[in-house]
Scaffold this motif. Structure first.
Motif, PDB file in Angstrom:
ATOM      1  N   ARG A   1       0.835  -1.221  -0.079  1.00 47.95           N
ATOM      2  CA  ARG A   1       0.050   0.057  -0.057  1.00 47.95           C
ATOM      3  C   ARG A   1       0.766   1.252  -0.218  1.00 47.95           C
ATOM      4  O   ARG A   1       1.367   1.587   0.933  1.00 47.95           O
ATOM      5  CB  ARG A   1      -0.782   0.124   1.239  1.00 47.95           C
TER       6      ARG A   1
ATOM      7  N   ASP B   1      10.063  -7.432   8.955  1.00 49.46           N
ATOM      8  CA  ASP B   1       8.742  -8.064   9.131  1.00 49.46           C
ATOM      9  C   ASP B   1       8.560  -9.780   8.663  1.00 49.46           C
ATOM     10  O   ASP B   1       9.613 -10.046   8.479  1.00 49.46           O
ATOM     11  CB  ASP B   1       7.594  -7.174   8.300  1.00 49.46           C
TER      12      ASP B   1
ATOM     13  N   ARG C   1      12.726  10.393   3.671  1.00 46.33           N
ATOM     14  CA  ARG C   1      12.859  10.467   2.115  1.00 46.33           C
ATOM     15  C   ARG C   1      11.853  11.171   1.521  1.00 46.33           C
ATOM     16  O   ARG C   1      10.978  11.663   2.084  1.00 46.33           O
ATOM     17  CB  ARG C   1      12.646   8.876   1.514  1.00 46.33           C
TER      18      ARG C   1
ATOM     19  N   GLY D   1      -4.427  -7.387  12.687  1.00 51.65           N
ATOM     20  CA  GLY D   1      -3.282  -6.365  13.196  1.00 51.65           C
ATOM     21  C   GLY D   1      -2.163  -6.942  14.015  1.00 51.65           C
ATOM     22  O   GLY D   1      -1.045  -6.566  14.112  1.00 51.65           O
TER      23      GLY D   1
ATOM     24  N   TYR E   1      -6.040 -14.360  10.165  1.00 51.52           N
ATOM     25  CA  TYR E   1      -5.922 -14.879   8.631  1.00 51.52           C
ATOM     26  C   TYR E   1      -5.435 -16.270   8.613  1.00 51.52           C
ATOM     27  O   TYR E   1      -5.633 -17.004   7.720  1.00 51.52           O
ATOM     28  CB  TYR E   1      -5.004 -13.982   8.024  1.00 51.52           C
TER      29      TYR E   1
HETATM   30  N1  MGD Z   1      -3.662  -8.824   9.279  1.00 54.52           N
HETATM   31  C1  MGD Z   1      -4.107  -8.182   8.414  1.00 54.52           C
HETATM   32  N2  MGD Z   1      -3.870  -8.409   6.961  1.00 54.52           N
HETATM   33  C2  MGD Z   1      -4.485  -7.699   6.006  1.00 54.52           C
HETATM   34  C3  MGD Z   1      -5.055  -6.661   6.334  1.00 54.52           C
HETATM   35  C4  MGD Z   1      -5.351  -6.318   7.610  1.00 54.52           C
HETATM   36  O1  MGD Z   1      -5.905  -5.209   8.150  1.00 54.52           O
HETATM   37  N3  MGD Z   1      -4.745  -7.046   8.679  1.00 54.52           N
HETATM   38  N4  MGD Z   1      -5.627  -6.004   5.312  1.00 54.52           N
HETATM   39  C5  MGD Z   1      -5.459  -6.494   4.214  1.00 54.52           C
HETATM   40  C6  MGD Z   1      -5.449  -5.329   2.915  1.00 54.52           C
HETATM   41  S1  MGD Z   1      -6.940  -4.549   2.880  1.00 54.52           S
HETATM   42  C7  MGD Z   1      -4.408  -4.946   2.359  1.00 54.52           C
HETATM   43  S2  MGD Z   1      -4.402  -3.593   1.452  1.00 54.52           S
HETATM   44  C8  MGD Z   1      -3.178  -5.921   2.597  1.00 54.52           C
HETATM   45  C9  MGD Z   1      -1.906  -4.887   2.598  1.00 54.52           C
HETATM   46  O2  MGD Z   1      -0.767  -5.696   3.251  1.00 54.52           O
HETATM   47  P1  MGD Z   1       0.529  -5.250   2.875  1.00 54.52           P
HETATM   48  O3  MGD Z   1       0.756  -5.026   1.514  1.00 54.52           O
HETATM   49  O4  MGD Z   1       1.261  -6.316   3.422  1.00 54.52           O
HETATM   50  O5  MGD Z   1       0.832  -3.783   3.712  1.00 54.52           O
HETATM   51  P2  MGD Z   1       1.300  -3.352   5.220  1.00 54.52           P
HETATM   52  O6  MGD Z   1       0.879  -4.305   6.038  1.00 54.52           O
HETATM   53  O7  MGD Z   1       0.580  -1.935   5.294  1.00 54.52           O
HETATM   54  O8  MGD Z   1       2.507  -3.002   5.151  1.00 54.52           O
HETATM   55  C10 MGD Z   1       3.611  -4.299   4.610  1.00 54.52           C
HETATM   56  C11 MGD Z   1       4.940  -3.721   5.126  1.00 54.52           C
HETATM   57  O9  MGD Z   1       5.577  -2.709   4.628  1.00 54.52           O
HETATM   58  C12 MGD Z   1       6.857  -2.360   5.350  1.00 54.52           C
HETATM   59  N5  MGD Z   1       7.086  -1.088   5.406  1.00 54.52           N
HETATM   60  C13 MGD Z   1       6.616  -0.064   6.372  1.00 54.52           C
HETATM   61  N6  MGD Z   1       7.056   1.257   6.097  1.00 54.52           N
HETATM   62  C14 MGD Z   1       7.724   1.012   4.779  1.00 54.52           C
HETATM   63  C15 MGD Z   1       8.516   1.757   3.870  1.00 54.52           C
HETATM   64  O10 MGD Z   1       8.408   3.107   4.402  1.00 54.52           O
HETATM   65  N7  MGD Z   1       9.194   1.445   3.113  1.00 54.52           N
HETATM   66  C16 MGD Z   1       9.003   0.124   2.504  1.00 54.52           C
HETATM   67  N8  MGD Z   1       9.536  -0.268   1.417  1.00 54.52           N
HETATM   68  N9  MGD Z   1       8.434  -0.903   3.268  1.00 54.52           N
HETATM   69  C17 MGD Z   1       7.738  -0.602   4.459  1.00 54.52           C
HETATM   70  C18 MGD Z   1       6.479  -3.063   6.564  1.00 54.52           C
HETATM   71  O11 MGD Z   1       7.511  -4.009   6.783  1.00 54.52           O
HETATM   72  C19 MGD Z   1       5.225  -3.568   6.712  1.00 54.52           C
HETATM   73  O12 MGD Z   1       5.233  -4.949   7.099  1.00 54.52           O
HETATM   74  O13 MGD Z   1      -3.232  -6.540   3.692  1.00 54.52           O
HETATM   75  C20 MGD Z   1      -4.373  -7.265   3.655  1.00 54.52           C
HETATM   76  N10 MGD Z   1      -4.070  -8.280   4.863  1.00 54.52           N
END
Ligand code: MGD
Ligand code: MGD
Ligand code: SF4
Ligand code: SF4
Ligand code: SF4
Ligand code: SF4
Ligand code: SF4
Ligand code: MO
Lengths: 228, 444, 790
Positions: C150, C470, C488, C746, C764
């Motif tokens: 995201r 992570d 950044r 979460g 999940y």
């Molecule tokens: N348990 C759980 N699972 C979910 C969801 C939930 O709410 N809970 N939501 C669902 C939904 S709708 C979506 S869209 C997906 C999204 O799920 P993901 O795409 O996995 O997104 P996030 O969990 O926001 O972030 C993922 C990782 O990005 C890394 N990160 C944080 N900051 C930065 C940064 O500045 N740069 C970089 N390169 N990486 C960074 C962190 O290590 C974090 O673990 O997950 C889905 N799955």
């Protein structure tokens, strides 16, 4: 006339988002309490959303009520403190002299709003985080109580600034961190002695009420009820 | 031979604990010391790490330590108050028991105060109480009244000790230097006797209101807040009654021990236990009366916030403690104490132990449940005391016993001169006295 | 120093005027002082963009002696106007997480064990480019996969362009629910597959079908601000808000009315409400007449009769039928229909449910004409970036790009990441060789994480760019930690609830704490190593240059202005309406400087009535009958009318009741939404405030049900589905249906630092992976569980 600082929280605007809680943590260097201690009930929040969940399924009336210190006009906490560590300043803000507190926790049991917290251990921050503590607010030691100060340090800074600029303190100069963060703009802060201030105006609204009003503590935090 | 020494022969057994110390004493001493050291270590652990090592949390800010504080201060009413009342009432049977009672008071007060200090988050700052006293706080009233009480009880213990100390001084043996200082040059002259008697009676009168005030003020710590089931006027007398109740029980236990250990069956006779048993019975009933009134008032008032805590005690989480208290304070002692047949030393001992346990539970049931249900919604926190708190508690009890034991090794635990005086003068005196109020006798 | 003190004062004063003039908005404008004689160090407030969620709020970071010490909202950013949500404030703890990665790492030992050794960036660059050059040489470029999470803006364009030039069709979105408004609903009715704007500030009545608008809206603060205004911001007007949901969420708590409903039947209720609106003739006649398609029965060009929406709904969704399915009483359905259609403008907001349930909610907005009107659903314009220069792929790239993408089917629709995992495991059409993980943590965030573990084992080289260790990063071979958002440059194009486009600029507020590198910059370094056409396609040295390149388009668009006060908003709008654009800048340099100084640019205008923008359907109208679905959703075959009219879909409940009597409902809290925030103690300490739950996973059970099962409040229990089981604290919560249990998202990280690893459980692991036949993403609400004491 002396200022009488007060807060109005419009429960109808409040979205229950808890930004106030986080903002207060950041502003006031509130200790990090980890999972084990949190499970024992040692978490510290100076402002906290209190859930009222009444009725039976499916007819439930639930409310979330943000609760900082009420800064009572007649505070139960001040009376009981054996060393005068809890006091009210001339503007009615109830504060704590942390360096004097002996940690007897009489005030915590006496406060009918249970707003006070105690430092069960010495608060510790990983060294990576230390530099990011707010330098305007002292860090509390183990064994003393703490609670919402209406961000009194912000008042001090605002006064100083106003003095430096040779002017009166303006209403917007002094806003606590929680009020500033509140995304739904449910919180208002200002001088209750000024009949034209926003908070005075709102406190005269029909929806206005105070928490546990019948105890006669006369809180300076006023709520506006939900609904019409 | 000096007539004093002669007469001592009869009561020599009272000096025996001071003169001779057996193995059993040392075994007990070291066991107690072990517990105390353990507790000291536990406290140091708490001191270093903070009160987090206890089971306390928000909103249950007070627990075992405050319970102990109230409990120990309650026990302290055993001595001075009872002894003073008996003295003023000129109850002759008191002569052999007052000393053992008064010692309890003085010693146990330290533990009451000590528990408050150990409950402080910042014990290092306890002198702030003197530096920045804030007299609006009931806690400061406590500090003042306990200080006065401690002073008064110490004097009250000390005064009747003087003739006995002089006996020890004159008798030869260990710690002559100590006895010489403490005896204050007692020679047993008429004038000295007169002064002493006066001193004692003044103190006896003084000590009663002080004692009553102490426990009233202790109750004020709670009653002056607006917390549900604390904020009540009955707390003053309720606490005082409870204090005397637990105090008498403690005294009976102590007497039983002394009697057994030092073979004082001749001095502490069944009649003493019977009489104290009757007193305890009265207090049992009084305790019930207060408890009943207290809870009935709450129940009838039916204020929701009070009722939450009420039911919490009756049927909720604190029911085991509450009903335990009822069992130990009332159900067990009542039948034992009601019959002369069971008001034996042994019977009263059982009743007393029961009362002591019950009264500790009562303090706990007063302190903790109110805190679990604040007026506003709060996190559910289950308070269970940790090993630190239990250790400190055990340490306090052990330390008290140790001090008590030590006292018996330094001073006669039964007042020698008072017993003697009783023997020498009382008969006549009592006869005289009886004549003053019995119809048909001595009226010209 | 980005803000001068005079600016602060000006703003303070200006807002005062705005309040006096405009009324309406009550805006706290306490601007933290920039200088004070007792400040112990040199203090600045630097505007940037929050990186804690998809919200895009503008922040000001207070920096003293190089330390970020506090975060406040940027009063100039129109999206949040000086306010923040709790996560935004906790951004400090994301930055200063003591367990952040401090340099590039190379795996030693087995995969997933978490043993790494530090390497230099030079070495890292060398290793990555070596691998990529090899792929190019062997013509296996399509076997490079980028899985992105995201984030928004040009970084995404950069990845896509890089892959195109490199020769891989495999940019895979793990943002698998996107930002989760009912995308398919919008696609079916308006032909748009993007986020709509909900103009809640002007709405009178909001009917939320399970949307967590106060907890997990795509831009939380924006919605929270709007909500405050909706309630009490308009003198004499108070918006009414009804939440239809199977759990009493905090959104439900704040609503005027909570309508408990059987899980997954929100759309069915929408159909029932539509029925009543039709039956009582309460619909918006003018809108239907002029802008709707498929309302009445109609004939197509071949003359065939088609069933219209009205007849279909009137015949199928009697309140009695709907009531039985949803558990909502008939009179309540009737009342909701009347309220919804008589308190205009009213808005129906759904969640990313099954497509035709989404459509059922969407058509409610059509029925009351709340499309493209104030207080209704709006279609925002996007930020006018300058497009990248055109370039031509070399032959290797062409060959790679022509391969079938690994995420399977229906480009643009559905959850590609899940299909990707399936394809990787099956090896069809091919197996990937190198996987880049950018901003995503699939081993945590995908339903059935075990499945992803399996897929990952099939991939020889996994490279993660996460700044944190992570779950997925722990499983990687090479870790090239990104800067965190406060370190950044990045752009963040968003839009506001009233449809205005806005562009936030993220800039470094502190110098990087550790040996990390912005992934954009690193990517451009790789590009230079690869040279050739690839470098021609991406001719920049660092990401900031990319941004500046594209920003020129915004400068030249001659619209909008630098972020200003609310007071200026009306003024700017007035000028633009009159055809003048008088921005505060003249030159591009000035524009850039102001952008960095104030935090961004926006265009406070919404053009109503641009039909071609709002309805991109075949009929150019709002479709009650989804004609477009033939192209987008059902690629083959003939379709029945009732299949493309909004209808109740098969709920496909998992196994029947016996062994697993409860439906699992997974919900979000405002503080730990997603996988990003668990490492922040401030958020951990308030996750479940309605039950005073913190730092762990709990499962909500209806108190009566729990009592029957002798499960007390606070007991440890196992929650078991056919897929697995997790241990959680049972909590009695009255806002729970008797046949449902709720578990929050979460927690349950298996990677991460001291504050996230091993804390709580990830629900999940329980979720069944039924894929929706249309969207291709896993359907929630079908998982059945049982509960027993641990
Ligand atoms: N348990 C759980 N699972 C979910 C969801 C939930 O709410 N809970 N939501 C669902 C939904 S709708 C979506 S869209 C997906 C999204 O799920 P993901 O795409 O996995 O997104 P996030 O969990 O926001 O972030 C993922 C990782 O990005 C890394 N990160 C944080 N900051 C930065 C940064 O500045 N740069 C970089 N390169 N990486 C960074 C962190 O290590 C974090 O673990 O997950 C889905 N799955
Ligand atoms: N604070 C914060 N907000 C965010 C994000 C963030 O990271 N932080 N991320 C953003 C992103 S990427 C997304 S995708 C959105 C998602 O935000 P939301 O759209 O709120 O997503 P969810 O809460 O997963 O699901 C929404 C609704 O789906 C329904 N639902 C979920 N599970 C079930 C079920 O088992 N049965 C039934 N019948 N219904 C169910 C519930 O009614 C639930 O309220 O949040 C966005 N907003
Ligand atoms: S709310 Fe409690 S702590 Fe605050 S002033 Fe009143 S009594 Fe004191
Ligand atoms: S805990 Fe501190 S502030 Fe509270 S009553 Fe005791 S000394 Fe006073
Ligand atoms: S006024 Fe300041 S101290 Fe009090 S709750 Fe708000 S932020 Fe915390
Ligand atoms: S920040 Fe404002 S809206 Fe959010 S919970 Fe606190 S008072 Fe309510
Ligand atoms: S809503 Fe998202 S972007 Fe806005 S402050 Fe909260 S976490 Fe940051
Ligand atoms: Mo998402």
């Amino acid at each position: 006339m002396m200022h009488k600082w007060g807060m109005v929280i419009d429960l109808d605007r409040c979205s229950g988002c808890q930004a106030c809680m986080a903002a207060c943590h950041a502003e006031n260097n509130i200790a990090i309490v980890g999972p084990e201690e949190a499970a024992k009930g040692r978490t510290i929040h100076w402002i906290e959303l209190l859930p009222y969940i009444e009725g039976e399924f499916p007819h439930i009336k639930a409310r979330l009520l943000p609760r900082p210190c009420m800064h009572c006009e007649h505070p139960a906490c001040i009376k009981v403190c054996p060393v005068g560590a809890t006091y009210a300043n001339e503007e009615g803000i109830v504060g704590i002299i942390h360096s004097r507190c002996i940690g007897c926790r009489y005030c915590t049991t006496a406060c009918p709003y249970t707003v006070r917290s105690f430092n069960w251990y010495e608060p510790r921050w990983p060294k990576e985080m230390k530099g990011s503590l707010n330098r305007d607010v002292s860090v509390r030691k183990k064994g003393v109580v703490e609670k919402c100060s209406f961000c009194h340090h912000r008042l001090l800074r605002a006064r100083e600034k106003a003095r430096a600029e040779n002017r009166e303190l303006l209403p917007d100069d002094y806003i606590p961190a929680c009020v500033q963060a509140c995304p739904s703009q449910a919180m208002y802060f200002g001088d209750l002695n000024d009949p034209f201030s926003k908070v005075s105006e709102l406190s005269r609204e029909r929806r206005a009420f105070k928490l546990l009003e019948d105890l006669g503590t006369e809180p300076k935090v006023i709520y506006l009820s939900e609904g019409m | 031979m000096d007539p004093k020494r002669m007469s001592l022969e009869e009561d020599a057994i009272l000096l025996q604990p001071i003169q001779r110390t057996g193995k059993a004493f040392y075994v007990t001493l070291f066991s107690l010391l072990a517990v105390i050291l353990w507790a000291a270590w536990a406290y140091m652990y708490q001191y270093r790490n903070g009160l987090g090592v206890t089971g306390l949390a928000r909103p249950i800010f007070w627990g075992v330590y405050i319970t102990n504080f109230v409990f120990f201060i309650g026990i302290s009413h055993a001595g001075t108050l009872i002894s003073a009342i008996l003295r003023l009432a000129k109850a002759e049977w008191r002569r052999s028991i007052t000393r053992s009672a008064e010692v309890i008071t003085v010693l146990v007060l330290f533990f009451g105060v000590g528990n408050i200090l150990m409950d402080l988050g910042r014990p290092d700052r306890m002198l702030n109480i003197l530096q920045y006293p804030h007299f609006k706080s009931p806690l400061l009233w406590d500090v003042s009244s306990i200080t006065v009480y401690l002073t008064a009880s110490s004097i009250y213990l000390y005064l009747p000790l003087i003739p006995d100390i002089a006996i020890l001084r004159d008798h030869g043996g260990k710690y002559q230097w100590l006895y010489r200082i403490l005896a204050l040059g007692w020679k047993g002259t008429e004038k000295q006797h007169h002064l002493l008697e006066r001193g004692i009676s003044i103190m006896a009168i003084l000590v009663i209101p002080i004692a009553v005030s102490v426990h009233t003020v202790v109750s004020f710590v709670f009653a002056m807040t607006i917390q549900p089931m604390w904020h009540t006027a009955i707390f003053g007398p309720y606490f005082v009654a409870g204090a005397i109740f637990s105090g008498i029980a403690a005294l009976i236990v102590a007497m039983n021990l002394i009697r057994k250990v030092y073979h004082l069956e001749d001095y502490l006779r069944p009649v003493h236990f019977n009489n104290l048993g009757v007193l305890l019975l009265v207090m049992t009933l009084l305790w019930f009366y207060f408890t009943f009134t207290e809870y009935l008032t709450t129940y009838y008032g039916g204020e929701p916030i009070h009722m939450t805590i009420f039911w919490n005690k009756f049927t909720g989480r604190f029911a085991p403690y509450f009903w335990g208290m009822f069992l130990f304070c009332f159900v067990i002692p009542l039948p034992i104490l009601s019959f002369q047949k069971t008001r034996t030393p042994y019977g009263t001992l059982i009743a007393s132990i029961s009362v002591i346990i019950g009264m500790w539970l009562e303090r706990y049931v007063i302190v903790v449940p109110t805190l679990t249900h604040p007026r506003l919604p709060n996190e559910t926190v289950l308070y269970s005391p940790t090993w630190v708190e239990w250790s400190v508690f055990a340490g306090c009890v052990s330390f008290f016993i140790l001090l008590y034991m030590t006292f018996t090794k330094l001073f006669p635990i039964v007042s020698i001169w008072e017993v003697q005086e009783g023997r020498e003068k009382s008969m006549a005196e009592v006869q005289e006295r009886i004549k003053t109020y019995l119809p048909g006798i001595g009226v010209e | 120093m980005k803000f001068s003190r005079r600016d602060f004062l000006k703003m303070g004063g200006g807002v005062g005027v705005a309040m006096a003039l405009g009324g309406g908005f009550v805006q706290w404008t306490h601007w933290p002082e920039s200088d004070s004689s007792n400040a112990p160090g040199i203090e600045k407030w630097i505007p940037t963009i929050c990186g804690q969620c998809t919200g895009g709020c503008g922040t000001l970071v207070r920096v003293i002696d190089g330390w970020a010490v506090n975060i406040a909202g940027n009063p100039l950013h129109p999206l949040n106007r000086g306010t923040l949500c709790p996560k935004g404030i906790a951004g400090l703890q994301a930055l200063y997480d003591p367990d952040r990665l401090r340099s590039p790492l190379k795996r030693i030992g087995n995969r997933g064990e978490g043993h790494f050794e530090p390497i230099s960036w030079k070495e890292a660059l060398h290793q990555v480019s070596k691998v990529l050059i090899e792929l190019r040489e062997k013509g296996e470029t399509h076997q490079l996969v980028v899985l992105g999470g995201r984030y928004r803006g040009l970084m995404r364009s950069l990845w896509e362009r890089f892959l195109k030039a490199f020769g891989s069709p495999n940019y895979i979105d793990n943002q698998f629910r996107w930002e989760d408004p009912p995308l398919e609903g919008l696609l079916l009715t308006q032909g748009i597959y993007d986020l709509p704007a909900y103009d809640i500030e002007k709405a009178q009545y909001i009917l939320s079908f399970g949307s967590g608008i106060l907890e997990s809206f795509w831009s939380p603060v924006q919605m929270l601000r709007g909500y405050g205004h909706f309630r009490r911001g308009r003198p004499g007007l108070r918006g009414r808000f009804v939440q239809i949901e199977s759990r009493l969420s905090s959104t439900g708590i704040k609503a005027d009315e909570w309508v408990p409903i059987q899980p997954g039947t929100e759309g069915v209720l929408a159909l029932g409400i539509a029925h009543m609106i039709l039956k009582e003739g309460l619909y918006h006649k003018a809108f239907i007449a002029e802008q709707a398609f498929g309302f009445e029965n109609w004939k197509d060009s071949e003359g065939r009769e088609h069933l219209g929406f009205k007849e279909f709904i009137l015949s199928e969704y009697e309140p009695a039928v709907v009531s039985k399915q949803t558990g909502v009483p008939i009179d309540q359905i009737i009342r909701l229909a009347r309220e919804f259609s008589s308190n205009l403008p009213s808005l129906a907001i759904g969640y990313r449910d099954r497509p035709f349930h989404q459509m059922a909610v969407s058509v409610l907005n059509g029925l009351v004409g709340s499309i493209d009107v104030p207080g209704g659903l709006l279609i925002p314009r996007s930020v006018p970036y300058r497009p990248f220069p055109s370039f031509s792929e070399d032959t290797i790239a062409q060959r790679g790009n022509s391969q079938r993408p690994l995420f399977g089917r229906n480009e643009g629709v559905g959850s590609p990441s899940y299909l990707f995992a399936k394809n990787v495991i099956s090896g069809k059409p091919y197996k990937p060789k190198v996987l880049f993980l950018y901003y995503t943590n699939p081993l945590f965030s995908n339903p059935n994480p075990e499945y992803f573990f399996k897929a990952f084992q099939e991939i020889p080289l996994i490279i993660s760019f996460s700044p944190y260790l992570d779950d997925s990063t722990k499983f990687s071979d090479l870790v090239l930690p990104d800067h965190t958002p406060f370190e950044r440059w990045q752009d963040d194009p968003v839009f506001l609830s009233n449809g205005f486009p806005a562009l936030g600029i993220r800039q470094p507020v502190v110098s990087p704490l550790y040996q990390t590198k912005a992934t954009g910059d690193f990517l451009l370094e790789i590009v230079r190593e690869l040279g050739g056409q690839i470098q021609k396609a991406l001719p920049w040295n660092e990401f900031k240059e990319v941004m500046i390149y594209c920003l020129r388009g915004v400068f030249e668009a001659k619209r909008g202005d630098i972020f200003g006060l609310q007071f200026d908003e009306a003024w700017t709008r007035l000028l633009q309406r009159g055809g003048w654009s008088v921005p505060t800048y003249q030159t591009f340099e000035e524009f850039l400087n102001l952008l960095y100084e104030k935090g961004g640019w926006w265009d406070p205008v919404y053009d109503f009535g641009e039909r071609s923008r709002v309805f991109r359907t075949p009929s150019n109208k709002f479709e009650f009958y989804a004609q477009g679905s033939q192209k987008t959703l059902f690629p083959v075959g003939k379709i029945k009318d009732s299949n493309v009219l909004p209808h109740a879909e098969d709920l496909k409940q998992g196994e029947t009741d016996q062994p697993y009597p409860f439906t699992l409902h997974v919900f979000r809290t405002i503080s730990l939404t997603g996988g990003r925030n668990a490492n922040q103690p401030w958020l951990q300490s308030m996750v479940g405030q309605h039950l005073f739950e913190r730092w762990r996973t709990w499962v909500e059970i209806n108190p009566e049900t729990a009592k029957k099962m002798s499960i007390s409040d606070g007991d440890w229990v196992w929650v078991e589905s056919r897929r697995g089981r997790i241990k959680a604290i049972a909590r009695h919560y009255k806002g729970t249906l008797p046949n449902v249990v709720n578990i929050p998202f979460g927690q349950g990280h298996r990677g991460g630092g001291r504050w996230s690893k091993g804390i709580g459980e990830n629900p999940y692991h329980l979720i069944d992976d039924h894929l929706d036949p249309v969207t291709g993403f896993p359907v929630q609400g079908t998982t059945k569980v049982k509960i027993y004491k641990a």
